[in-house]
Scaffold this motif. Structure first.
Motif, mmCIF file in Angstrom:
data_model
loop_
_atom_site.group_PDB
_atom_site.id
_atom_site.type_symbol
_atom_site.label_atom_id
_atom_site.label_comp_id
_atom_site.label_asym_id
_atom_site.label_seq_id
_atom_site.Cartn_x
_atom_site.Cartn_y
_atom_site.Cartn_z
ATOM 1 N N VAL A 1 76.858 41.003 7.297
ATOM 2 C CA VAL A 1 77.591 40.164 8.245
ATOM 3 C C VAL A 1 78.039 38.892 7.536
ATOM 4 N N LEU B 1 79.279 35.103 8.593
ATOM 5 C CA LEU B 1 79.535 34.110 9.638
ATOM 6 C C LEU B 1 80.341 32.998 8.991
ATOM 7 N N TYR C 1 82.519 33.231 17.291
ATOM 8 C CA TYR C 1 81.151 33.050 17.782
ATOM 9 C C TYR C 1 80.839 31.603 18.109
ATOM 10 N N ALA D 1 83.122 35.702 13.048
ATOM 11 C CA ALA D 1 82.130 36.562 12.402
ATOM 12 C C ALA D 1 82.758 37.895 12.047
ATOM 13 N N LYS E 1 75.814 45.011 14.333
ATOM 14 C CA LYS E 1 76.443 44.851 15.645
ATOM 15 C C LYS E 1 75.460 44.248 16.637
ATOM 16 N N LEU F 1 75.311 40.596 16.051
ATOM 17 C CA LEU F 1 76.516 39.909 16.528
ATOM 18 C C LEU F 1 76.516 39.782 18.044
ATOM 19 N N THR G 1 76.668 36.257 20.034
ATOM 20 C CA THR G 1 77.756 35.877 20.933
ATOM 21 C C THR G 1 77.316 35.821 22.397
#
Lengths: 269, 223
Positions: free
Chosen positions: A104, A106, A129, A233, A246, A249, A253
């Protein structure tokens, strides 16, 4: 020493075979091999500490602290270990592009995740995000504009070439209408965290950094002084654990939003 | 110390150990070859080996970053051979360390090999020793101390590496975050307590290693 002058065949042979035999007090080759083996075993043992392959998250410097807290909670609730690498958005994006094994990213802007997605590095469309805000540290809140415009006061900011917060700081400086701007001593950090550190150590009078680094102090810069800092993100297309990425994330969020707002971020537009 | 820091310790030792073994295997024959020959091409190769001493690590880091990427030829060949990606991996760090520490291994060895008297080799030859025999039975025992010095310097220098690793490693805890990077990370996060701990540990480790190395009669290695 080597008795190179000795020519008697029998003695020569004795010496030839003898001088290389180590004395008992010497560190012998066997000992060396033992040392190396022991060190190797030690390495393997120490290495075994982090056995489970973690989810690798690359975090823009402004979000490092927040990501650490969220990761801790996520880890506790879902049992997925996380490692965090932090640098400026520009550095992380170019590393990801060159094959860094992040699951990931960010980022602190929208442009870089979108550019990576266009180049095929994203698993799904990048999502926002958090919305970041800029603060001015070291200035009196009453006449902060005057202080910002005073080229006598040195200023720390992130490098605008690689850090979105640096770009925003640059826009603010342009708008502040600094008299004799060329005279000002501007120290640039590799990322916003380093810029904050420069100010914190007293090396610079003022700093234009992310509010998340110092949510209690500083003067909030009006949002319309710079482009909105929309933090996006991205899940890497090369991720080996996309499901966990996922899940993280989703966590970021949704449940984590309250925590972000307590740390100086705003909700995405 | 946190688990991440222990991982950094383990990673650093592993990197230094693997690099040192490769450095000794590459550096010993290279130093021997360089010590026995003269000429412009030798000077050129010597200069090439010594380059990491004078160049900023960012130069090597930059070229490695480009060469090891998945879209570059070396990166692709590696991926074909091993199935793993080279960029930002432990293997990439090993490649960087070996190049970066090469002069620290080759130069002391080269000096030591030059000091081996030709008469000793000639004497061994008259006793029927082949060149390989001579190297194993005459040169290596004579240069034992220098071999140890070279290995220790290569090891210590790899432990102390920063710039190249920062550029090609990507600061990933447990994978490419060696001690020097972990320290940098602590400083960036303004966690000065942890930074002090790692910095002091590195100072003590390097100091101990160098004292052991410079203590002349201590280990009675060679002469």
């Amino acid at each position: 020493m080597v008795p190179g002058t000795n020519t008697h065949p029998v003695t020569s042979e004795l010496i030839y075979n003898g001088w290389m035999r180590p004395r008992s007090s010497d560190l012998t080759w066997t000992t060396l091999v033992r040392i190396v083996t022991a060190a190797a075993l030690l390495c393997v043992t120490i290495d075994g500490v982090g056995a489970q392959q973690p989810l690798r998250i690359a975090v823009a410097a402004n979000f490092r602290d927040a990501a650490g807290h969220i990761a801790e909670r996520f880890q506790r609730e879902q049992g997925i270990p996380i490692t965090i690498s932090s640098a400026s958005t520009g550095v992380l994006a170019s590393q990801l592009q060159r094959g860094a094994p992040f699951d990931v990213l960010l980022a602190a802007d929208r442009q870089r995740p979108n550019a990576l997605a266009e180049a095929g590095h994203a698993l799904v469309e990048p999502t926002c995000y958090a919305l970041g805000r800029l603060v001015l540290l070291g200035a009196n809140s009453a006449d902060w504009r005057a202080e910002l415009a005073d080229s006598e006061r040195s200023l720390a900011m992130a490098n605008p070439r690689s850090a979105p917060y640096g770009q925003a700081a640059l826009a603010v400086l342009e708008r502040a209408d600094v008299a004799d701007a060329g005279k000002r001593r501007v120290v640039m950090g590799a990322n916003v965290q380093q810029a904050f550190q420069f100010w914190h150590s007293g090396a610079a009078d003022l700093a234009l950094v992310a509010r998340s680094l110092s949510p209690e102090a500083g003067v909030l810069i009006p949002a319309d002084w710079h482009e909105p800092i929309e933090q996006y993100a991205l899940i890497s297309a090369a991720s080996t654990r996309p499901q966990q990425a996922k899940a993280f994330l989703d966590y970021l969020t949704k449940p984590a939003q309250a925590l972000l707002q307590a740390r100086g971020y705003e909700a995405c537009p | 110390m946190s688990p991440t820091e222990w991982a950094a310790v383990g990673l650093t030792l592993r990197l230094a150990l693997v690099s040192t073994v490769i450095l000794m295997l590459l550096g010993t024959p290279l130093a021997w070859w360089l010590s026995r020959r003269r000429g412009l091409h030798i000077a050129f190769i010597e200069a090439l080996v010594a380059l990491p001493l004078v160049l900023p690590p960012t130069v090597l880091g930059f070229y490695l970053l480009i060469a090891l990427a998945p879209d570059a030829l070396p990166g692709q060949v590696w991926q074909q051979l091993t199935g793993d990606q080279l960029a930002f991996s432990f293997s990439a760090l090993v490649i960087g360390s070996v190049i970066y520490s090469l002069p620290f291994v080759v130069q002391p060895l080269q000096q030591a090999f030059r000091a081996v008297p030709a008469s000793s080799l000639a004497a061994a030859a008259t006793l029927g020793a082949t060149p390989a025999d001579q190297f194993r039975s005459v040169v290596l025992p004579l240069c034992r101390r220098s071999l140890l010095v070279a290995a220790a310097l290569g090891f210590a220098h790899t432990v102390g590496e920063f710039g190249v690793v920062l550029m090609i490693g990507g600061n990933i805890p447990g994978e490419t975050q060696v001690l020097s990077i972990a320290l940098y990370d602590h400083v960036e996060a303004m966690d000065y307590g942890s930074a002090h701990r790692l910095a002091l540990g590195l100072v003590l480790f390097s100091l101990t290693l160098l004292v052991l190395l410079y203590r002349d009669r201590g280990w009675r290695l060679g002469r």
